[in-house]
Design an enzyme around this catalytic site. Structure first.
Site, PDB file in Angstrom:
ATOM      1  N   GLU A 119       0.826  -1.220   0.000  1.00 42.36           N
ATOM      2  CA  GLU A 119       0.000   0.000   0.000  1.00 42.36           C
ATOM      3  C   GLU A 119       0.854   1.262   0.000  1.00 42.36           C
ATOM      4  O   GLU A 119       0.646   2.166  -0.805  1.00 42.36           O
ATOM      5  CB  GLU A 119      -0.926   0.009   1.226  1.00 42.36           C
ATOM      6  CG  GLU A 119      -1.694   1.313   1.333  1.00 42.36           C
ATOM      7  CD  GLU A 119      -2.772   1.322   2.398  1.00 42.36           C
ATOM      8  OE1 GLU A 119      -2.780   0.463   3.275  1.00 42.36           O
ATOM      9  OE2 GLU A 119      -3.635   2.228   2.327  1.00 42.36           O
ATOM     10  N   ASP A 139      -0.648  -4.950   3.175  1.00 40.67           N
ATOM     11  CA  ASP A 139      -1.220  -3.764   3.808  1.00 40.67           C
ATOM     12  C   ASP A 139      -0.655  -3.736   5.231  1.00 40.67           C
ATOM     13  O   ASP A 139      -1.017  -4.570   6.072  1.00 40.67           O
ATOM     14  CB  ASP A 139      -2.754  -3.834   3.842  1.00 40.67           C
ATOM     15  CG  ASP A 139      -3.350  -2.519   4.322  1.00 40.67           C
ATOM     16  OD1 ASP A 139      -2.604  -1.700   4.897  1.00 40.67           O
ATOM     17  OD2 ASP A 139      -4.562  -2.310   4.120  1.00 40.67           O
ATOM     18  N   ILE A 141      -0.994  -1.668   7.752  1.00 38.91           N
ATOM     19  CA  ILE A 141      -2.040  -1.439   8.765  1.00 38.91           C
ATOM     20  C   ILE A 141      -3.350  -1.292   8.007  1.00 38.91           C
ATOM     21  O   ILE A 141      -3.597  -0.254   7.373  1.00 38.91           O
ATOM     22  CB  ILE A 141      -1.799  -0.161   9.599  1.00 38.91           C
ATOM     23  CG1 ILE A 141      -0.437  -0.203  10.309  1.00 38.91           C
ATOM     24  CG2 ILE A 141      -2.932   0.035  10.612  1.00 38.91           C
ATOM     25  CD1 ILE A 141      -0.163   1.009  11.216  1.00 38.91           C
ATOM     26  N   ASP A 142      -4.180  -2.313   8.042  1.00 38.39           N
ATOM     27  CA  ASP A 142      -5.511  -2.149   7.468  1.00 38.39           C
ATOM     28  C   ASP A 142      -6.400  -1.656   8.600  1.00 38.39           C
ATOM     29  O   ASP A 142      -6.578  -2.353   9.607  1.00 38.39           O
ATOM     30  CB  ASP A 142      -6.040  -3.467   6.887  1.00 38.39           C
ATOM     31  CG  ASP A 142      -7.366  -3.230   6.171  1.00 38.39           C
ATOM     32  OD1 ASP A 142      -7.422  -2.304   5.352  1.00 38.39           O
ATOM     33  OD2 ASP A 142      -8.341  -3.933   6.477  1.00 38.39           O
ATOM     34  N   THR A 144      -6.171   2.102   9.122  1.00 38.23           N
ATOM     35  CA  THR A 144      -5.302   3.194   9.586  1.00 38.23           C
ATOM     36  C   THR A 144      -6.104   4.244  10.356  1.00 38.23           C
ATOM     37  O   THR A 144      -5.629   4.776  11.369  1.00 38.23           O
ATOM     38  CB  THR A 144      -4.566   3.835   8.386  1.00 38.23           C
ATOM     39  OG1 THR A 144      -3.801   2.814   7.749  1.00 38.23           O
ATOM     40  CG2 THR A 144      -3.634   4.951   8.815  1.00 38.23           C
ATOM     41  N   ASP A 269      -6.000  -4.467   0.691  1.00 37.76           N
ATOM     42  CA  ASP A 269      -6.963  -4.598   1.797  1.00 37.76           C
ATOM     43  C   ASP A 269      -7.566  -6.008   1.833  1.00 37.76           C
ATOM     44  O   ASP A 269      -7.977  -6.459   2.903  1.00 37.76           O
ATOM     45  CB  ASP A 269      -8.144  -3.620   1.634  1.00 37.76           C
ATOM     46  CG  ASP A 269      -7.723  -2.156   1.655  1.00 37.76           C
ATOM     47  OD1 ASP A 269      -6.886  -1.802   2.493  1.00 37.76           O
ATOM     48  OD2 ASP A 269      -8.236  -1.374   0.826  1.00 37.76           O
TER      49      ASP A 269
HETATM   50  C1  IPD Z   1      -9.139   0.931   4.535  1.00 40.79           C
HETATM   51  C2  IPD Z   1      -9.947   0.149   5.517  1.00 40.79           C
HETATM   52  C3  IPD Z   1     -11.368   0.650   5.549  1.00 40.79           C
HETATM   53  C4  IPD Z   1     -12.009   0.591   4.188  1.00 40.79           C
HETATM   54  C5  IPD Z   1     -11.161   1.303   3.157  1.00 40.79           C
HETATM   55  C6  IPD Z   1      -9.752   0.761   3.166  1.00 40.79           C
HETATM   56  P1  IPD Z   1      -6.534   1.266   5.099  1.00 40.79           P
HETATM   57  O1  IPD Z   1      -7.816   0.453   4.471  1.00 40.79           O
HETATM   58  O2  IPD Z   1      -9.939  -1.216   5.185  1.00 40.79           O
HETATM   59  O3  IPD Z   1     -12.148  -0.126   6.385  1.00 40.79           O
HETATM   60  O4  IPD Z   1     -13.252   1.216   4.242  1.00 40.79           O
HETATM   61  O5  IPD Z   1     -11.759   1.087   1.899  1.00 40.79           O
HETATM   62  O6  IPD Z   1      -8.980   1.444   2.206  1.00 40.79           O
HETATM   63  O7  IPD Z   1      -6.417   2.551   4.336  1.00 40.79           O
HETATM   64  O8  IPD Z   1      -6.817   1.480   6.531  1.00 40.79           O
HETATM   65  O9  IPD Z   1      -5.396   0.342   4.816  1.00 40.79           O
END
Ligand code: IPD
Length: 332
Positions: A119, A139, A141-142, A144, A269
């Site tokens: 990412e 990813d 930190i999913d 963030t 993700d």
């Molecule tokens: C996000 C999270 C969030 C989702 C977003 C993602 P990130 O990832 O998974 O729940 O709604 O579409 O992009 O940016 O925290 O790695």
């Protein structure tokens, strides 16, 4: 069948040598030469007992995700310097960047020829293209936004694909200390316990998970709300969202919610958790029906085809720039 004890010993030794070589260089699965003194029966029996070619990589992913999770937990004690990416609500921190580098470095040391889609590397301008080559999809930190606000659902995600097929997926929900993992064809697990999706086939008796994502484009927001309205009014028992696409998908795999859908996610993700869902008996589908395309930024993950197809009828879909779209030309 092994013809004699010494043949068996030779076969076992050959298997050991091949496994050792494969561990050093997993892409190379060298054919046995004609000069091998083992009979073809022995070779077959050796191959059928062959260690899983990617098991070593998966073990490495689990260990690295655990280490990365420690870094994330420690960082929660410190001040988090928040930066933004595509919009003022698309957040990133130094911890995202540090953890991604930690994972990539550690994988490169062991598998120097492998490719990456990460990412934060993509945010820094690297290509996001899935080839047939062994590729780690990361990813760091999913969730963030959760991390920034200490909302307690954040996950380190490591998916691994070969020939554009996810071979294993690891999602470490590090504040809950839950290690979700799946190896293609071998089931999905959480902290060693097998996972199974819910058996509920009636959407009216279901909980559906979704997220609002990070787009604030009014047209997209309208479609997100109209989909949500349609689904609530089916009616379903409830709608939930953990704030992490990967954790939502692990909730589907664990049988806690019947389905999750979102438009706006990225391949990093969902790559790892997509395998966790399918190995737990779930179904992946595009929001307009048909096969899911991990680069298309849209997904339904459900416990059953029936529930996924019902969601397709209720979702007011829209398209997004693909993850593998060439970057827009620089403005003069
Ligand atoms: C996000 C999270 C969030 C989702 C977003 C993602 P990130 O990832 O998974 O729940 O709604 O579409 O992009 O940016 O925290 O790695």
């Amino acid at each position: 069948m092994c013809s004699s004890r010494s043949d068996q010993q030779q076969a076992a030794a050959l298997c050991r040598r091949r496994r050792k070589r494969r561990r050093r260089n997993p892409e190379v699965c060298e054919p046995l030469t004609r000069s091998s003194r083992l009979s073809s029966d022995i070779i077959r029996s050796c191959s059928s007992n062959m260690a899983d070619i990617w098991q070593d990589a998966m073990d490495h992913a689990v260990a690295t995700a655990r280490r990365a999770g420690e870094v994330v937990r420690e960082a929660l004690q410190d001040d988090r310097k928040v930066m933004t990416k595509s919009s003022s609500v698309d957040l990133v921190t130094q911890t995202d960047q540090k953890v991604e580098q930690l994972i990539i470095q550690s994988v490169k040391e062991k598998f120097p020829t492998h490719s990456f889609i990460g990412e934060e590397s993509v945010a820094a301008g690297e290509a996001s293209v899935l080839t047939d080559h062994p590729t780690w999809i990361i990813d760091p930190i999913d969730g963030t936004t959760n991390f920034v606000h200490t909302f307690p659902f954040v996950a380190v995600c490591i998916g691994f694909s070969v020939n554009k097929q996810v071979e294993f997926g690891v999602v470490y929900s590090c504040l809950e200390d839950k290690m979700f993992s799946a190896r293609r064809g071998k089931g999905a697990f959480c902290n060693g316990q097998p996972l199974q999706v819910s058996e509920q086939k009636d959407i009216k008796q279901s909980i559906i998970a979704t997220e609002f994502g990070s787009s604030r484009d009014p047209e997209a927001v309208d479609k997100i709300f109209s989909s949500l309205r349609n689904i609530l009014c089916i009616p379903v028992h409830g709608v939930r969202g953990a704030g992490s696409a990967a954790i939502n998908m692990c909730l589907v795999a664990s049988g806690c919610v019947e389905a999750y859908y979102e438009m706006g996610i990225h391949i990093w993700d969902v790559a790892a958790s997509s395998l966790i869902v399918s190995e737990a008996g779930g179904v992946l589908m595009d929001v307009e029906g048909g096969e899911v395309d991990l680069m298309s930024r849209r997904i339904i993950a459900a416990n059953s085809r029936a529930i996924a197809e019902r969601l397709v009828k209720e979702i007011d879909s829209f398209s997004l720039p693909r993850d593998d779209a060439p970057p827009p030309p620089l403005k003069p």
